[in-house]
Scaffold this active site. Structure first.
Site, short mmCIF file in Angstrom:
data_model
loop_
_atom_site.label_atom_id
_atom_site.label_comp_id
_atom_site.label_asym_id
_atom_site.label_seq_id
_atom_site.Cartn_x
_atom_site.Cartn_y
_atom_site.Cartn_z
CD GLU A 74 -1.74 -2.40 1.39
OE1 GLU A 74 -2.57 -3.30 1.15
OE2 GLU A 74 -0.60 -2.63 1.86
CD GLN A 96 -7.77 -6.33 -1.54
OE1 GLN A 96 -7.10 -6.89 -0.67
NE2 GLN A 96 -7.71 -6.67 -2.81
CE1 TYR A 102 -5.96 2.79 9.61
CE2 TYR A 102 -5.89 0.57 10.52
CZ TYR A 102 -6.56 1.76 10.32
OH TYR A 102 -7.83 1.93 10.83
CG HIS A 143 -10.55 -8.31 6.15
ND1 HIS A 143 -9.55 -8.92 6.85
CD2 HIS A 143 -10.36 -8.66 4.85
CE1 HIS A 143 -8.78 -9.61 6.02
NE2 HIS A 143 -9.24 -9.45 4.80
#
Length: 356
Positions: A74, A96, A102, A143
């Site tokens: 990320e 996603q 983070y 999630h």
């Protein structure tokens, strides 16, 4: 076996029933069709079409150079997008899941949010970071989270969150057209909700300058809240995934003879003080609703702004209904954590009705 034909979103016209996810797909498609500088990338957004199928069909339509998969990194995704935006490309990246973003937070806070200020406005970043967030899907650890407060707290970022199918298209279109970085928070539990919308009317908001590929002229909805239900007794202020339970609570209250107004914040940053303050003054009682935990939260900021601007119009303290101050719970405990109709109406009952 013959592969199913790829649906061309431009063939969808007029009155259509769309899911929230498909409205986002259409916004991405239309922006890419209007401007070749718009590119989409992230984890599994290409061939798969994203975990929630928001990018489905974009690679087939525009090619793998404009909608493509990245490594599971990320920080690298946002870092690359930042460099691309500096050099005239308009990247739209997907994180996603909320908690997956983070690792990119340092890039977002240190570079994305500060670039315009650092260069005195000479370098703008037309970058959109899409983040599925919130609960309601029974997701396992990492999630489901409500991370909007981190981004709203960071000066230099625009933060938007739609609560319905039409706003999914409108707000994402405005985000992509913005010359500055936008964190676009998508409530996961709404992806497969449906509504009937007039696509021709929505698309009429966005007109290309000349041929396709020209810059779009956009009457931006950034910074604009919306009154989604009129009411006279109290005002419920909500955003993103919390608007639906607020509306459900207002409908239940109406059956009991109480009129509740519902305001959808839509744009967390910039914040629409004018619309929200006017709504509060019209009723004098307020409940702020959000899924995120309440301490040092977006709900706290809304409550503070209302109190500062509407103090002399308030008939009762501003109350909040939020997630609890604990780590996001396991799937079987979500129903106890997420604000629902009963908790909202309990708060409404505490608005000192006998003391006005």
């Amino acid at each position: 076996m013959t592969a199913a034909p790829v649906l061309n979103p431009l063939e969808l016209t007029g009155i259509q029933e769309l899911t929230f996810a498909k409205a986002l797909t259409l916004a991405l498609h239309d922006a890419m069709a209007a401007d070749p500088a718009v590119v989409v990338f992230g984890e599994d957004v290409g061939t798969l079409g994203g975990v929630f199928r928001v990018t489905e069909g974009l690679t087939a339509t525009f090619g793998s150079e404009r909608c493509f998969d990245t490594p599971l990194a990320e920080s690298g995704i946002v870092g690359m997008a930042t460099g691309m935006a500096i050099n005239g490309i308009r990247p739209v990246v997907e994180m996603q899941f909320d908690a997956f973003a983070y690792p990119a937070f340092e890039q977002i806070v240190s570079h994305v949010a500060k670039m315009g200020n650092r260069t005195r406005g000479h370098v703008r970043l037309p970058l959109v970071i899409r983040i599925p967030y919130g609960g309601g899907i029974g997701g396992v650890e990492h999630h489901c989270d409500s991370s909007e407060g981190y981004y709203a707290h960071t000066p230099g970022l625009t933060v938007l969150t739609p609560s319905n199918v039409q706003d999914a298209y409108v707000l994402l279109s405005d985000a992509i057209a913005s010359p500055d970085p936008v964190v676009f928070m998508e409530p996961k539990k709404l992806y497969f909700s449906k509504a009937t919308v007039d696509l021709d009317a929505l698309r009429a908001r966005y007109a290309s300058s000349g041929e396709r590929g020209g810059a779009r002229t956009v009457p931006s909805s950034i910074g604009q809240a919306a009154i989604v239900r009129e009411g006279s007794d109290a005002t419920l202020i909500a955003y993103g995934p919390s608007v639906a339970p607020a509306l459900a609570a207002a409908a239940t209250a109406a059956e009991e003879g109480r009129s509740l107004q519902v305001v959808d914040v839509r744009s967390l940053v910039p914040f629409d003080d004018e619309t929200i303050s006017a709504a509060v003054r019209s009723t004098g009682r307020v409940v702020v609703i959000a899924e995120a935990s309440g301490f040092a939260s977006m709900a706290s900021e809304i409550a503070a702004r209302v109190q500062e601007r509407c103090f002399h119009s308030l008939a009762a303290p501003v109350l909040r209904v939020t997630g609890f101050d604990v780590p996001y719970p396991a799937p079987k405990l979500e129903k106890y954590y997420l604000p629902g109709v009963d908790r909202i109406l309990d708060a409404v009952d505490r608005l000192q009705w006998g003391q006005s």
